[in-house]
Write a protein that holds these residues in place. Sequence first.
Motif, PDB file in Angstrom:
ATOM      1  N   SER A  10       0.846  -1.199   0.000  1.00  0.00           N
ATOM      2  CA  SER A  10       0.000   0.000   0.000  1.00  0.00           C
ATOM      3  C   SER A  10       0.869   1.232   0.000  1.00  0.00           C
ATOM      4  N   TYR A  11       0.337   2.305  -0.583  1.00  0.00           N
ATOM      5  CA  TYR A  11       1.023   3.606  -0.543  1.00  0.00           C
ATOM      6  C   TYR A  11       0.096   4.622   0.109  1.00  0.00           C
ATOM      7  N   GLN A  12       0.705   5.588   0.746  1.00  0.00           N
ATOM      8  CA  GLN A  12      -0.074   6.730   1.208  1.00  0.00           C
ATOM      9  C   GLN A  12      -0.365   7.576  -0.018  1.00  0.00           C
ATOM     10  N   LYS A  20      -4.180   0.644  -2.203  1.00  0.00           N
ATOM     11  CA  LYS A  20      -3.681  -0.738  -2.206  1.00  0.00           C
ATOM     12  C   LYS A  20      -3.162  -1.042  -3.605  1.00  0.00           C
ATOM     13  N   ALA A  21      -1.857  -0.829  -3.818  1.00  0.00           N
ATOM     14  CA  ALA A  21      -1.285  -1.074  -5.147  1.00  0.00           C
ATOM     15  C   ALA A  21      -1.271  -2.567  -5.441  1.00  0.00           C
ATOM     16  N   LEU A  22      -0.979  -3.386  -4.422  1.00  0.00           N
ATOM     17  CA  LEU A  22      -1.045  -4.844  -4.559  1.00  0.00           C
ATOM     18  C   LEU A  22      -1.860  -5.390  -3.397  1.00  0.00           C
ATOM     19  N   GLY A  42      -2.336   1.897 -13.608  1.00  0.00           N
ATOM     20  CA  GLY A  42      -2.743   1.973 -12.206  1.00  0.00           C
ATOM     21  C   GLY A  42      -3.134   0.630 -11.606  1.00  0.00           C
ATOM     22  N   ALA A  43      -3.078  -0.445 -12.406  1.00  0.00           N
ATOM     23  CA  ALA A  43      -3.519  -1.764 -11.923  1.00  0.00           C
ATOM     24  C   ALA A  43      -2.566  -2.355 -10.883  1.00  0.00           C
ATOM     25  N   GLY A  44      -1.302  -1.867 -10.882  1.00  0.00           N
ATOM     26  CA  GLY A  44      -0.334  -2.396  -9.912  1.00  0.00           C
ATOM     27  C   GLY A  44       0.795  -3.188 -10.562  1.00  0.00           C
ATOM     28  N   SER A  46       3.591  -2.296 -12.338  1.00  0.00           N
ATOM     29  CA  SER A  46       4.975  -1.880 -12.061  1.00  0.00           C
ATOM     30  C   SER A  46       5.349  -2.191 -10.619  1.00  0.00           C
ATOM     31  N   THR A  47       4.415  -1.957  -9.715  1.00  0.00           N
ATOM     32  CA  THR A  47       4.684  -2.268  -8.310  1.00  0.00           C
ATOM     33  C   THR A  47       4.992  -3.754  -8.162  1.00  0.00           C
ATOM     34  N   LEU A  48       4.227  -4.580  -8.856  1.00  0.00           N
ATOM     35  CA  LEU A  48       4.432  -6.033  -8.755  1.00  0.00           C
ATOM     36  C   LEU A  48       5.834  -6.421  -9.215  1.00  0.00           C
TER      37      LEU A  48
HETATM   38  N1  LIG Z   1       5.570   5.509  -5.023  1.00  0.00           N
HETATM   39  C1  LIG Z   1       4.248   5.602  -4.996  1.00  0.00           C
HETATM   40  N2  LIG Z   1       3.610   6.425  -4.132  1.00  0.00           N
HETATM   41  C2  LIG Z   1       2.247   6.515  -4.080  1.00  0.00           C
HETATM   42  N3  LIG Z   1       1.445   5.783  -4.855  1.00  0.00           N
HETATM   43  C3  LIG Z   1       1.991   4.942  -5.742  1.00  0.00           C
HETATM   44  C4  LIG Z   1       3.423   4.811  -5.867  1.00  0.00           C
HETATM   45  N4  LIG Z   1       3.683   3.884  -6.828  1.00  0.00           N
HETATM   46  C5  LIG Z   1       2.484   3.471  -7.291  1.00  0.00           C
HETATM   47  N5  LIG Z   1       1.464   4.103  -6.640  1.00  0.00           N
HETATM   48  C6  LIG Z   1       0.018   3.863  -6.865  1.00  0.00           C
HETATM   49  O1  LIG Z   1      -0.202   2.473  -6.871  1.00  0.00           O
HETATM   50  C7  LIG Z   1      -1.117   2.095  -7.877  1.00  0.00           C
HETATM   51  C8  LIG Z   1      -0.462   1.084  -8.808  1.00  0.00           C
HETATM   52  O2  LIG Z   1       0.569   1.744  -9.536  1.00  0.00           O
HETATM   53  P1  LIG Z   1       1.510   0.998 -10.586  1.00  0.00           P
HETATM   54  O3  LIG Z   1       2.049  -0.221  -9.964  1.00  0.00           O
HETATM   55  O4  LIG Z   1       2.476   2.002 -11.105  1.00  0.00           O
HETATM   56  O5  LIG Z   1       0.463   0.591 -11.718  1.00  0.00           O
HETATM   57  P2  LIG Z   1       0.691   0.223 -13.261  1.00  0.00           P
HETATM   58  O6  LIG Z   1       2.141  -0.058 -13.466  1.00  0.00           O
HETATM   59  O7  LIG Z   1      -0.195  -0.956 -13.486  1.00  0.00           O
HETATM   60  O8  LIG Z   1       0.217   1.409 -14.048  1.00  0.00           O
HETATM   61  C9  LIG Z   1      -1.542   3.387  -8.542  1.00  0.00           C
HETATM   62  O9  LIG Z   1      -2.750   3.799  -7.946  1.00  0.00           O
HETATM   63  C10 LIG Z   1      -0.425   4.324  -8.237  1.00  0.00           C
HETATM   64  O10 LIG Z   1      -0.878   5.656  -8.217  1.00  0.00           O
END
Ligand SMILES: Nc1ncnc2c1ncn2[C@@H]1O[C@H](COP(=O)(O)OP(=O)(O)O)[C@@H](O)[C@H]1O
Length: 366
Positions: A10-12, A20-22, A42-44, A46-48
């Motif tokens: 999760s991110y703030q 909840k990014a993941l 925005g699906a998550g 890159s975070t994954l």
């Molecule tokens: N460093 C961060 N700080 C705050 N929110 C983030 C950060 N990285 C990603 N998010 C949020 O997490 C969600 C998933 O982002 P991301 O993983 O970049 O999605 P995707 O790659 O599928 O576009 C989005 O709502 C994004 O705004």
Amino acid sequence: MIELSGIRKSYQSPGGGTVKALDGVSLNIGKGDIYGVIGYSGAGKSTLVRCVNFLETPDEGRVTIDGFGAFESRNGKLFFTPEGESTQRAAGEADLRRLRRGVGMIFQHFNLLDRSTVFENVAYPLKHTGRSEAEIEKRVLELLDLVELSDKVDNYPSQLSGGQKQRVAIARALANDPKILLSDEATSALDPDVTESILSLLKSLNKKLGLTIIMITHEMAVIKSICTRVAVMEQGRVVEEGSVYDVFSSPREVITRRFVAATSGLGNLGKLISGKSPLVKAAPDNQLVNLTFGRECVAEALISQASRKFEVNLSIVLANVDLLQDSPLGFTVVMAQGKPENIAAALDYLRASGVRVEVIDDGRNL
Ligand SMILES: Nc1ncnc2c1ncn2[C@@H]1O[C@H](COP(=O)(O)OP(=O)(O)O)[C@@H](O)[C@H]1O
Ligand SMILES: [Mg+2]
């Protein structure tokens, strides 16, 4: 090769809430797979992928990687159990450094060092690895040969096309001979023909080096072109997963159907229907039907058999054949005209023959 289990992050958000990014992602990626992860922005995704090499530390969850061991995050604190050992300890910088050397990564915007030459960019990750100057030079030239850029050794990134920059980035990512490559929208900034050449390079590296690749993309065409398996992400969750062929031939979720339709030519159908084209206007007692023919059934023969056996006219509105992992997959939209009971029997016959039948318009809607 890579097992993700219960990954949460999760991110703030700037507004004050949490995103909840993941939201509990579990995936199993086999050795030698080209594993696609698709989803809208925005699906998550890159975070994954950043949780695989710990550019991000998950809040919770376990990442097990062949040749390294198991990383487990509890409450944002990372622990590590080396492969073959049973004792867990706090993960240290050295563990992460070793992991990142074994997992290459490429990005949409290449992330090259603009003030360094192609040679220096590729040599960069080889520094401080105990190699001599001569060994580094040999390795860099080998890598540039692998990505077919031997003639650009002394060029600067600004002197290269987008496709060439991505080739440099691929060479750099492979410098330390990783077994895993993470690709985050690596072709999203490229023209279609350049995309094609980068994808075929990745596919040949997958074969030649036995490289396992995770392909993050928002484009179904990328998945269709080189992936073996695919996971569909929406709002931090994996909503559908399977072999590319199975997901294409019978998508379950609305979002997956949308992605599939966009690349199967069925996207045009939406336009035809919404434009009320007479071609797709089902009169009473007519039905507009989408037929999906898998590798076991042959489109043309079954359509004419069904038509003859049940005295139903099946006129083709749209048709398209895809090749997925060398297997054909046909999409055909037909207008079925005849007695309702005959149409029903013809559709049953097609279903029994292995065709996926989806009634788009049964003549009562318009
Ligand atoms: N460093 C961060 N700080 C705050 N929110 C983030 C950060 N990285 C990603 N998010 C949020 O997490 C969600 C998933 O982002 P991301 O993983 O970049 O999605 P995707 O790659 O599928 O576009 C989005 O709502 C994004 O705004
Ligand atoms: Mg992204």
